[in-house]
Structures are given as C-alpha cells and as structure tokens.
Enzyme design. Structure first.
Site, short mmCIF file in Angstrom:
data_model
loop_
_atom_site.label_atom_id
_atom_site.label_comp_id
_atom_site.label_asym_id
_atom_site.label_seq_id
_atom_site.Cartn_x
_atom_site.Cartn_y
_atom_site.Cartn_z
N HIS A 12 -26.89 75.36 -11.67
CA HIS A 12 -25.64 75.78 -10.96
C HIS A 12 -24.65 74.82 -11.04
O HIS A 12 -23.37 75.15 -11.19
CB HIS A 12 -26.18 76.08 -9.40
CG HIS A 12 -25.15 76.86 -8.55
ND1 HIS A 12 -24.90 78.26 -8.76
CD2 HIS A 12 -24.50 76.60 -7.40
CE1 HIS A 12 -23.75 78.58 -8.07
NE2 HIS A 12 -23.63 77.61 -7.11
N HIS A 21 -29.97 57.39 -15.31
CA HIS A 21 -28.53 58.06 -15.06
C HIS A 21 -27.56 56.71 -15.55
O HIS A 21 -26.42 57.11 -16.01
CB HIS A 21 -28.60 58.47 -13.73
CG HIS A 21 -27.22 58.87 -13.27
ND1 HIS A 21 -26.78 60.16 -14.10
CD2 HIS A 21 -26.45 58.55 -12.34
CE1 HIS A 21 -25.61 60.43 -13.60
NE2 HIS A 21 -25.31 59.34 -12.39
N GLU A 47 -32.85 57.11 -11.56
CA GLU A 47 -31.81 56.43 -10.92
C GLU A 47 -31.12 55.56 -12.22
O GLU A 47 -29.83 55.64 -12.71
CB GLU A 47 -31.76 55.69 -9.67
CG GLU A 47 -30.60 54.72 -9.53
CD GLU A 47 -29.37 55.55 -9.10
OE1 GLU A 47 -28.13 54.88 -8.97
OE2 GLU A 47 -29.30 56.82 -9.16
N HIS A 62 -17.62 61.84 -6.54
CA HIS A 62 -18.37 61.58 -7.83
C HIS A 62 -18.69 62.52 -8.83
O HIS A 62 -18.44 62.52 -10.02
CB HIS A 62 -19.79 60.64 -7.61
CG HIS A 62 -20.38 60.14 -8.68
ND1 HIS A 62 -19.60 59.18 -9.37
CD2 HIS A 62 -21.29 60.02 -9.05
CE1 HIS A 62 -20.38 58.67 -10.67
NE2 HIS A 62 -21.69 59.22 -10.13
#
Length: 390
Positions: free
Chosen positions: A350, A114, A111, A180
């Site tokens: 994807h 990121h 986290e 987001h």
C-alpha cells in the site's frame, strides 16, 4: 540501556558501506552502457537510482511496520557502532531490561540495513549530480538537461537523512515519521523528472500533439489529492490507527462512528499521547482512520476518472493503464489492511503503491509540458504546432 542520541564516530565506516553498496549499481551501469553515449549512461544510472529509491521506500515501510524504527536508538550507527555486531552487548542488555521493547537483534539489523540502503542511494545521487554537471552541455548541440535537478536531488537526500535521524532521536514522533515518508515520495518525484528529461535526450521521443490545458490542470489537482491522501495514510500508519476500524464499508458497526477530530488532528505530539501528556483517545484514532477513508473515496473518484480519460488518448494510454492498475492495487491492499488485520505484505504494498502513483503522475506532468513536447519534436525532426489544442 541508555544510548547517546547522536554519535558521529561511525560516520566514516557507514559512508564506506554506502559507497560499497553503490559500487554494484555503478559497475552494472558502466558495463551495460559501455557502447552508449554519455547521455545514455546518465539516463541508465537515473533509472537504476529511481528503482533503488523505490526499494528504499518499501524497506522504510517494512522497517516502520515491523516496529524496527528504534532497533538502534541512536544515530547514525547502532550504539556508536557501524553494525549491530559491534553493538551486540548493548542490544542484549537493552532486550534483557525490556524483553518486549523496541530493541532486539533482528530489529537492529532491519534498522541498520535501512540506513545502509539510504547511504547507498545517497552516494548514487551525488554521482548523478556530478555526471549531470559534466554533461550539462551536450556535444551535439541538444538542449541540455539542467544539472540543478540532480543537485536538488542530492540535497534532498541529505534532508531525508536529517528526518531519518529525527525519527529515531524523537522516538517515532508521528509528524516527523510522516514527513520522512512524504520526503521519500518527493525523492521519487525528483528522480522521475530527471529520468524523463534524460530519456528525451538519449532517444528523441516521437512528436505528440499538445494536450489541453485542462488536462494538465486535472493532473496537478490529482497529484495534490494524492499528496493529501498520502499524508493522511502516513498519519494513520504512524499513529497505528489502522485497526480502529476493522470492517468495511462500515466502521465499528456504524456509518459514522464516534470520533474525536480534535485529538486525531493534533499534529505536534509524541506517539500515543496528546500535547497535555494524556493518552490519545480511541475516538481520536477512529477519526484518523475515518478521515483517511473519506479522502480515499474522493481521490479514487478523481484518479479513476483521470485514468479513463487518459486511456482514451492513444499517446497517453500507457499512463492511463498504469494509473488504473495502481488504483486497483491500492484499493485491494487498503481493504486488506482493514479486514485482514493489517497484514505486513499488504501494508508495504500500500505504501509502495502510493509512491508508484506519484511517479506516474509526475512523469505525466513532465511529458505533457509544452516545453517537453516542443523539444521532443525538435529532436525528432518534427514540428508541432504549440498553439493548437487537442
């Protein structure tokens, strides 16, 4: 262990980390473009920022798919610290209180990495905005690239940061997480526009014949379909509805399984629940998944037809090839998510494939715009009859 949702005490340290991360790409661009024009430097930095933003979108998908979105349950730091190192006691306490919960040292690091990457991209967009304003009037008299594109991009990064904060503080609220992700695609689109415009300024592009108005309309419709498909895909992912159908082309042994579209399309609700506080039904999750499949069939036909048409036009053949290859990737990774029990690599690819499709379509809209063609022709010393239609 309880954490204050918003603790701004580590902001300065996080900004310094972001600046440090951004210094690497900035130094690289400076060293590689020392002998080029200022326009070349802006173009190079735009491309680097676009590449890193794409990486950020991929890492955001990795963060979501590894259930690391609440690895640090406050924002912008981790239990009020700039890194999980300073928050180790809080993380250990939270993990002991809930061993299978969302807070672990590994998830906390995912986290926070990121967030560091997002800070770095934010710094790069601010630098781009400053450079765009400094070079808004080229010395050689060329048509300037509007600095408002770069300014809007920097503002949008701040909006994305706000959505990132809400993602954490609203406990992975599906609508917020979906917005987001879509905001990340918008950021890719804004940077794609700038990269195309600065490329035209850096190196005069070959004059190309105008494209039919019908083609541009087709591209716009394809982009709208892709946006709708990306929204439904994000809705599947954020609601963990991928495994509602584990076979293809059928679902649960039926061509039309039992579905509850009222539950599936209820937007403003917590993760796993409905607005009335009850759990979302399995039929609701099935409706979310199956809707994505139906939209995918429509989008695939439209985009594949566009790719074939582009491939037949020599000046746009590159875009046709890219579009076709990305569609093949999306089909392969989408099917893998269903029949291979949602493998992490396929799921991340994807998400990235959808972003890459957005980049191709946005760039196609820019380079086929009459103003772009006219300016490219003028810069290359050619004349293009804008009134004609190919």
């Amino acid at each position: 262990m309880h954490a204050v949702l918003y603790d701004l005490s580590p902001v300065v340290r996080l900004l310094l980390i972001g600046a440090l991360l951004a210094s690497g790409p900035l130094l690289m661009v400076h060293l590689r473009t020392r002998r080029t024009s200022p326009l070349g430097r802006v173009h190079a930095l735009t491309l680097v920022t676009l590449f890193l933003t794409f990486d950020l979108v991929l890492f955001g998908a990795f963060t979501r798919l590894t259930d690391s979105g609440l690895g640090c349950p406050d924002w912008p730091g981790c239990y009020g610290n700039a890194s999980p190192i300073g928050a180790s006691d809080h993380i250990d306490a939270a993990q002991q209180a809930m061993p299978t919960g969302p807070v672990t040292p590994g998830k906390a690091w995912v986290e926070m990495v990121h967030r560091y990457l997002a800070m770095g991209v934010g710094v790069l967009t601010v630098v781009l905005a400053v450079m765009a304003w400094l070079h808004r009037k080229p010395d050689d008299g060329r048509t300037a690239v509007s600095p408002w594109w770069a300014t809007l991009t920097a503002v949008w990064v701040c909006i994305q940061g706000a959505f990132g904060a809400l993602t954490v503080t609203m406990k992975l609220f599906p609508a917020i997480v979906t917005l987001h992700l879509l905001g990340g695609y918008v950021l890719l689109g804004l940077l794609t526009v700038q990269s195309a415009l600065w490329a035209r300024q850096k190196i005069p592009q070959p004059a190309t014949p105008p494209v039919p108005t019908s083609l541009r309309t087709w591209v716009v419709l394809a982009l709208l379909l892709l946006t709708l498909q990306a929204m439904s895909g994000a809705w599947v992912s954020t609601n963990y509805a991928v495994l509602a159908c584990s076979e293809f082309p059928m679902c649960q042994g039926s061509w039309w399984p039992q579905m509850n579209f009222v539950h599936g399309l209820e937007i403003w609700r917590p993760l796993g629940y409905l607005q009335d506080g009850s759990h979302i039904s399995f039929q609701g999750l099935t409706a979310i998944h199956f809707t994505h499949r139906l939209l995918a069939a429509v989008a695939l036909i439209a985009l594949a037809s566009l790719a074939y048409y582009l491939f037949k036009r020599p000046t746009l053949r590159y875009h046709g090839r890219a579009l076709g290859a990305l569609l093949a990737l999306q089909l392969a990774t989408g099917l893998s998510n269903v029949v291979l029990d949602w493998p992490l690599l396929a799921a991340v690819l994807h998400t990235g494939g959808a972003g890459a499709l957005a980049v191709v379509l946005v760039r196609l809209l820019v380079v086929t715009h009459p103003a772009y063609i006219h300016t490219s022709a003028a810069l290359s010393g050619a004349t293009t009859p804008l009134g004609s239609r190919a």
